[in-house]
Design a protein around this motif. Structure first.
Motif, PDB file in Angstrom:
ATOM      1  N   LYS A 102      24.397  49.406  73.718  1.00 20.65           N
ATOM      2  CA  LYS A 102      24.065  48.903  72.812  1.00 20.65           C
ATOM      3  C   LYS A 102      24.653  47.002  72.250  1.00 20.65           C
ATOM      4  CE  LYS A 102      19.968  51.788  70.939  1.00 20.65           C
ATOM      5  NZ  LYS A 102      19.388  51.893  70.519  1.00 20.65           N
ATOM      6  N   CYS A 131      10.951  38.254  80.589  1.00 19.52           N
ATOM      7  CA  CYS A 131      11.883  37.933  78.972  1.00 19.52           C
ATOM      8  C   CYS A 131      12.735  37.077  79.715  1.00 19.52           C
ATOM      9  CB  CYS A 131      12.816  39.068  78.341  1.00 19.52           C
ATOM     10  SG  CYS A 131      11.677  40.600  78.255  1.00 19.52           S
ATOM     11  N   ASN A 163      21.615  37.710  73.064  1.00 17.21           N
ATOM     12  CA  ASN A 163      20.878  38.093  72.001  1.00 17.21           C
ATOM     13  C   ASN A 163      19.558  38.344  72.745  1.00 17.21           C
ATOM     14  OD1 ASN A 163      20.379  39.491  69.610  1.00 17.21           O
ATOM     15  ND2 ASN A 163      18.476  37.418  68.855  1.00 17.21           N
ATOM     16  N   ASP A 164      19.485  37.663  73.639  1.00 14.85           N
ATOM     17  CA  ASP A 164      18.114  37.748  74.517  1.00 14.85           C
ATOM     18  C   ASP A 164      17.965  39.096  75.111  1.00 14.85           C
ATOM     19  OD1 ASP A 164      17.072  35.572  73.105  1.00 14.85           O
ATOM     20  OD2 ASP A 164      17.842  34.082  75.006  1.00 14.85           O
ATOM     21  N   LYS A 190      20.057  41.406  74.987  1.00 14.50           N
ATOM     22  CA  LYS A 190      20.216  42.865  74.259  1.00 14.50           C
ATOM     23  C   LYS A 190      18.573  43.049  73.356  1.00 14.50           C
ATOM     24  CE  LYS A 190      21.565  44.443  69.715  1.00 14.50           C
ATOM     25  NZ  LYS A 190      19.691  45.540  69.042  1.00 14.50           N
ATOM     26  N   GLU A 191      18.194  41.785  72.881  1.00  9.24           N
ATOM     27  CA  GLU A 191      16.357  42.566  73.234  1.00  9.24           C
ATOM     28  C   GLU A 191      15.593  42.153  74.513  1.00  9.24           C
ATOM     29  OE1 GLU A 191      14.484  38.782  70.667  1.00  9.24           O
ATOM     30  OE2 GLU A 191      15.750  38.492  69.300  1.00  9.24           O
ATOM     31  N   SER A 192      15.719  42.122  75.615  1.00 10.52           N
ATOM     32  CA  SER A 192      14.644  42.429  77.022  1.00 10.52           C
ATOM     33  C   SER A 192      14.708  43.942  76.871  1.00 10.52           C
ATOM     34  CB  SER A 192      15.166  41.543  77.620  1.00 10.52           C
ATOM     35  OG  SER A 192      16.967  41.687  78.567  1.00 10.52           O
ATOM     36  N   ASP A 218      15.954  46.572  75.053  1.00  7.43           N
ATOM     37  CA  ASP A 218      14.865  47.230  73.642  1.00  7.43           C
ATOM     38  C   ASP A 218      13.719  47.189  74.176  1.00  7.43           C
ATOM     39  OD1 ASP A 218      16.965  47.904  71.689  1.00  7.43           O
ATOM     40  OD2 ASP A 218      17.376  45.582  70.590  1.00  7.43           O
ATOM     41  N   ARG A 219      13.423  45.985  74.615  1.00  4.33           N
ATOM     42  CA  ARG A 219      11.518  46.062  74.728  1.00  4.33           C
ATOM     43  C   ARG A 219      11.482  46.383  76.028  1.00  4.33           C
ATOM     44  NH1 ARG A 219       9.642  40.099  75.658  1.00  4.33           N
ATOM     45  NH2 ARG A 219       8.038  40.758  76.404  1.00  4.33           N
TER      46      ARG A 219
END
Length: 337
Positions: free
Chosen positions: A12, A308, A314-315, A317-319, A321-322
């Motif tokens: 992560k 995404c 950060n984008d 990482k968020e992708s 997580d999604r």
């Protein structure tokens, strides 16, 4: 040429690293990438700690397309859209590149495609038409894995192919069943799964069954696309339902040993074949298949759950997580970094 690589340093946690790209091959700028379960296992830290210690930091992602920036021999033009082949074989006259101990695979042992630029040998790049759906094209690598397994199946299957069974209602099961329907139009394609909402997407299949409702069904050959601990149940059911001298084509990956009913395997004279990864001829085969039947894109697009835009770490990482909370489908990264 200066390059930035975006590596997973620890679960992560991504970091940027400065690298240099040589100009002795084909230089590609990634545009669309696709997350697979192997990427998630590294990101979530679910691989054994000794594996993580050995392989990280490492750039993830082995499913990707991009645009050519430079070709030292001029075979590709700047702007050509290409799919990138993650398997990088060394000289081996005995084993296929996707099974050779000498091969290296991007995103598993050395850097994948999360980078500003990628330098590839010329035979690790396959041109795709400008009119291809780019989001679907991002996971041509996954499609090529199913394609190579089906190609091997053609070589070993000696009994009729009237009824082909696919176990697994996830991404690989969907792709495998779809390719079988395309490549064996006279065969009946039967899909077995656990999740009715997923099975409903297999509209092209001739029959679908939840695994607990398959009593009395028989098949000639089977394709196991389940993996993990559930693969034992799938393989047990396949061995029960398959006709004598059929082939069991394994695609699912499990971190743990899976027991197999060898008594029935012997009694029925079954052939079990393992399938992993793919190589150049499989990518070419997939591109040609998609050219010949562009309607396949409409089915494959159903697999896309998330698209995404990636403009920062950060984008990225968020992708991930999604993607992790998505129960089905592919997450596509539009690579704008």
């Amino acid at each position: 040429m200066i390059n930035i690589v975006y590596r997973l340093k620890s679960p992560k946690f991504f970091e940027e690293a400065i690298d240099e790209v040589d100009l002795d091959g084909v230089v590609v700028r990634p545009t669309h990438l696709s997350i697979c379960q192997a990427d998630q296992r590294y990101y979530q830290g679910s691989r054994p700690s000794e594996v993580l210690d050995e392989k990280l930091p490492m750039a993830l992602i082995h499913e990707a397309i991009g645009e050519v920036v430079f070709d030292s021999k001029g075979n590709f033009k700047s702007g050509d859209k290409v799919v990138m082949i993650p398997n990088t074989p060394l000289c081996d006259d005995i084993y296929a590149p996707n099974y050779s101990y000498n091969s290296k695979f991007r995103g598993s042992g050395f850097d994948g495609f999360t980078s500003d630029l990628i330098n590839l040998p010329r035979d690790r790049v396959v041109k795709i038409p400008d009119n291809f759906n780019l989001n679907v094209s991002a996971f041509i690598e996954l499609i090529s894995v199913a394609y190579q397994g089906i190609t091997k199946f053609k070589q070993i299957a000696i009994t009729p192919k009237d009824k082909l069974g696919v176990w697994g209602d996830g991404n690989l099961g969907f792709i495998t069943a779809l390719l079988l329907k395309e490549l064996f139009p006279e065969s009946k394609i039967i899909v077995f799964g656990k999740h009715q909402e997923n099975l409903n997407l297999f509209s092209f299949a001739d029959e679908i069954y939840r695994i607990h409702d398959a009593d009395g069904v028989t098949i000639d050959h089977a394709f196991e696309c389940v993996g993990s601990s559930a693969s034992q149940t799938a393989i047990d059911q396949i061995i029960d339902l398959i006709n004598p001298q059929g082939t069991i084509n394994l695609f699912g990956v499990s971190e743990y040993p899976v027991p197999i009913n060898t008594r029935l395997v012997l009694e029925k004279g079954l052939t079990i074949q393992g399938n992993s990864r793919s190589d150049r001829e499989d990518f070419i085969g997939v591109v040609e298949t998609l050219k010949q039947n562009p309607l396949l894109f409409e089915y494959l697009e159903k697999l896309i759950t998330n698209v995404c835009e990636i403009n920062s770490l950060n984008d990225l990482k968020e992708s991930f997580d999604r993607d992790y909370i998505s129960k089905f489908g592919k997450t596509i990264l539009k690579w704008n970094i």
